[in-house]
Structures are given as C-alpha cells and as structure tokens.
Design a protein around this motif. Sequence first.
Motif, PDB file in Angstrom:
ATOM      1  N   SER A  91       0.863  -1.218   0.089  1.00 17.21           N
ATOM      2  CA  SER A  91       0.011  -0.001  -0.070  1.00 17.21           C
ATOM      3  C   SER A  91       0.809   1.293  -0.121  1.00 17.21           C
ATOM      4  CB  SER A  91      -0.866   0.078   1.293  1.00 17.21           C
ATOM      5  OG  SER A  91      -0.155   0.114   2.529  1.00 17.21           O
ATOM      6  N   CYS A  92       0.086   2.511  -0.070  1.00 12.24           N
ATOM      7  CA  CYS A  92       0.820   3.720   0.074  1.00 12.24           C
ATOM      8  C   CYS A  92       1.689   4.041   1.326  1.00 12.24           C
ATOM      9  CB  CYS A  92      -0.179   4.751  -0.406  1.00 12.24           C
ATOM     10  SG  CYS A  92      -0.827   4.746  -1.836  1.00 12.24           S
ATOM     11  N   ALA A  93       1.134   3.079   2.332  1.00  9.52           N
ATOM     12  CA  ALA A  93       1.577   3.413   3.577  1.00  9.52           C
ATOM     13  C   ALA A  93       3.063   2.670   3.766  1.00  9.52           C
ATOM     14  CB  ALA A  93       0.411   2.846   4.527  1.00  9.52           C
ATOM     15  N   GLY A  94       3.192   1.765   2.991  1.00  7.98           N
ATOM     16  CA  GLY A  94       4.463   0.875   2.736  1.00  7.98           C
ATOM     17  C   GLY A  94       4.373  -0.507   3.334  1.00  7.98           C
ATOM     18  N   GLU A 124      -5.002   4.891   1.415  1.00  3.85           N
ATOM     19  CA  GLU A 124      -3.459   5.180   1.956  1.00  3.85           C
ATOM     20  C   GLU A 124      -3.081   3.826   2.323  1.00  3.85           C
ATOM     21  OE1 GLU A 124      -0.733   8.901   2.890  1.00  3.85           O
ATOM     22  OE2 GLU A 124      -2.611   8.530   4.156  1.00  3.85           O
ATOM     23  N   SER A 125      -3.783   3.275   3.399  1.00  8.72           N
ATOM     24  CA  SER A 125      -3.468   1.948   4.201  1.00  8.72           C
ATOM     25  C   SER A 125      -3.816   0.827   3.420  1.00  8.72           C
ATOM     26  CB  SER A 125      -3.960   2.067   5.501  1.00  8.72           C
ATOM     27  OG  SER A 125      -3.497   3.363   6.361  1.00  8.72           O
ATOM     28  N   ALA A 126      -4.892   0.750   2.328  1.00  9.61           N
ATOM     29  CA  ALA A 126      -5.087  -0.416   1.804  1.00  9.61           C
ATOM     30  C   ALA A 126      -4.677  -0.485   0.354  1.00  9.61           C
ATOM     31  CB  ALA A 126      -6.724  -0.528   1.832  1.00  9.61           C
ATOM     32  N   GLY A 127      -4.485   0.443  -0.192  1.00 15.70           N
ATOM     33  CA  GLY A 127      -3.797   0.685  -1.605  1.00 15.70           C
ATOM     34  C   GLY A 127      -4.468   1.111  -2.749  1.00 15.70           C
ATOM     35  N   LEU A 128      -3.914   1.565  -3.852  1.00 15.36           N
ATOM     36  CA  LEU A 128      -4.542   1.706  -5.105  1.00 15.36           C
ATOM     37  C   LEU A 128      -4.239   0.744  -6.325  1.00 15.36           C
ATOM     38  CD1 LEU A 128      -3.174   5.794  -5.250  1.00 15.36           C
ATOM     39  CD2 LEU A 128      -5.752   4.851  -4.415  1.00 15.36           C
ATOM     40  N   ALA A 129      -5.442   0.844  -7.171  1.00 18.33           N
ATOM     41  CA  ALA A 129      -5.034  -0.147  -8.229  1.00 18.33           C
ATOM     42  C   ALA A 129      -5.392   0.126  -9.535  1.00 18.33           C
ATOM     43  CB  ALA A 129      -6.131  -1.433  -7.765  1.00 18.33           C
TER      44      ALA A 129
END
Length: 365
Positions: free
Chosen positions: A189-192, A246-251
């Motif tokens: 995710s964007c949170a790493g 941010e914490s789960a992610g983009l697709a």
Amino acid sequence: MAKILISPSKYIQGAGEMKKLGTYADSYGKKALVLISKGGHKRIGAEIEESFAGVECSIEFDFFNGECSKNEINRLVELMKEKGCDLVIGIGGGKIFDTAKAVAYYAKTPVMICPTIASTDAPCSALSVIYTDEGVFEEYLFLPANPNVVLMDTDIITKSPVRLTVAGMGDAMATYFEARACKRSGATSCAGGKTTEAAMALAKLCFDTLMEEGIKAKIALEAGACTEAVEKVIEANTLLSGIGFESAGLAGAHAIHNGMTVLEECHGMYHGEKVAFGTIAQLVLENVSQEDLAEVIEFCIEVGLPVTWKELGVEEMTEEKLMAVATAACAENDTLHNMPFEVTPETVAAALNAADAYGRYFLGE
C-alpha cells in the motif's frame, strides 16, 4: 512484510468548527502561517482571525500562488523562518494542502489541514504532489507523517459547489474496489506495508456509506442543507477514503485516471469524475457480476458522475486515443499492476470501450 495503517493524528468534523480553529491551533504552536487563496481569505478571513482572539497563538496570512511547486515551497519555508512561525495551516483545496504539508515537513513544524471542499481524499494523506511553476506534474513527495489535524467545517463545505462534493464521491467510490484488489494481490500500500483488516473495514464502510447516503446528500446539498446524510458523505469522501486508499492501496481506477490525463478533452473534468469512470473500467476488468456493475453505474448516473466518454468531454473516441489512455494507465510505475491478474494495454482498452458501452446502455442511448 508488515501490515501498516497510517492516519492523521486528529480528525475534526462539524458545523461551525472553523470558528474554533484558533483554539485547536493553540495546542500546536505560538505563531501560525495560514496559507490560503485570496478568494478564500475574502470569504472566511475575518472568521479565521476572530477564532484566534483570546488565544496565545498568533497568525500570519500568506496567499497561495496557485501551484504546489518547489519554488513556492521554498518561498514559504523562508517566510516561516523570517516571521518566526512554528505551525502551518493550509485552508482551501488540494494544492494548498499539499503545499502546506511539504512546507511543514521542510520547516519541521506541525501542520493543520482545513478543507473548504470535500472533493478528494487528499487532506488526510502523508503525500504531496509536486508540480512545476507552470503546473506540470514533477514528482510525489512521500512524507514521514500524516497531518496533525484535519478540520472539516461542514457549514463551509455545504456552501461549496455541489459538483465538487459529488466528484469527491467518485474518488471515494473507488476506495473499496482498489483496496479489495490490493488485498487479493498482496500489493504494498501507499503506507509501505500490506493491507490491514481495519483499512479494509473502513474502505468497505466508505462504499456502503456512499450507496446509502450519496443520493440523499446530493439532494440536500442542492437545497443548501447540511443534513446527517451530508455529514456522513463528507466523512466518507475525506476520512474513510483517505485512510482506505493510503493504508489499503490503489489499483485500477486511479491508474486509469492517470491514463486519461493524456486526453486534452478530459482536462476540464475533476479528479473524482475521472476516477469514477476508472472504477467502472476496473470492474469490467474484474468481470464482476451484472448486479454489482449495475449498482455502481446506476449510482453514478443518479448523482451525476460521468459514465461515458462523451460525458467526460470526449466527443469522438478513436482507437488511437483509447490505446494512448490504456498504455499510459499501464505505465510500469503505476498502480494498475496491483490488480490480482496480469493487465495489458489491450485488456485495459477493451475494458474502457466496454465501460463506455455499458454507460450508454444504462443511459438509454
């Protein structure tokens, strides 16, 4: 890899909360640089000043130059030093937030974000998008922390153009489907880190809230009324979507949005409006059930989000334009590759073509 969830330290939402800005700011600094547009200052500058009466924290207004650029950030960092400011407050829209967050990072101060619109999920994020002075995308600045405070005055947001909040629904609608795809593929995710169950639950709540409250909220906003449905949608657009993406992610949806930026005809559309169409295309790629696809398309039509190329400003979609969008969406460093299966420009082009056809079908064209 660890599961990671990040979020702003404090989220405040309610009618008239801008009147308490000074009280909130007093906990974070002694002198705040307030970054705002000239128009924003004209509308609510007096209200902001009044909120600082009787508190120890003082303020220094500065007008945003219109671009979140390195030159603007450096100018404001120097201004912070010159004026002795130890807090940044960004009031307005996305580029002001991103600039305020970047300035606070380089100046090593806390930052407060006060949106006057609910059109994106950017306020809560630990990210600034950097442009040139001319407005051309340059780079992403990933920040070590989310904002200290995000303050949403729903009275102010209710007075903003309804289309902006509807666009925010389009951006937020993608959150759950992109999170679900990232969970299935094990993407970072964007949170790493990997997706937490908490982030997934917030992403699902975001989608469910939009389906339950979105149409009611739009009708209320058109009447100038800040109802409970409006409050719930503002929270979904900002907090639930912000933490969820941010914490789960983009697709797929956001990568397809990025691909659409190659079409000049789409430049007049808002971010969330393009993301909404990208969501439909992602669902086509996933071959979801007819029922699930219909739910999303019918919602978009009902609230006024675009479901066809024509509604996005493209009067004539050619094979060349379609492949240009699909190829850009499949860029090596973009998030389309977080989907739980292989994607190619050809499969994305087919999904975009079908998404437009489904939109026209549901519109009865």
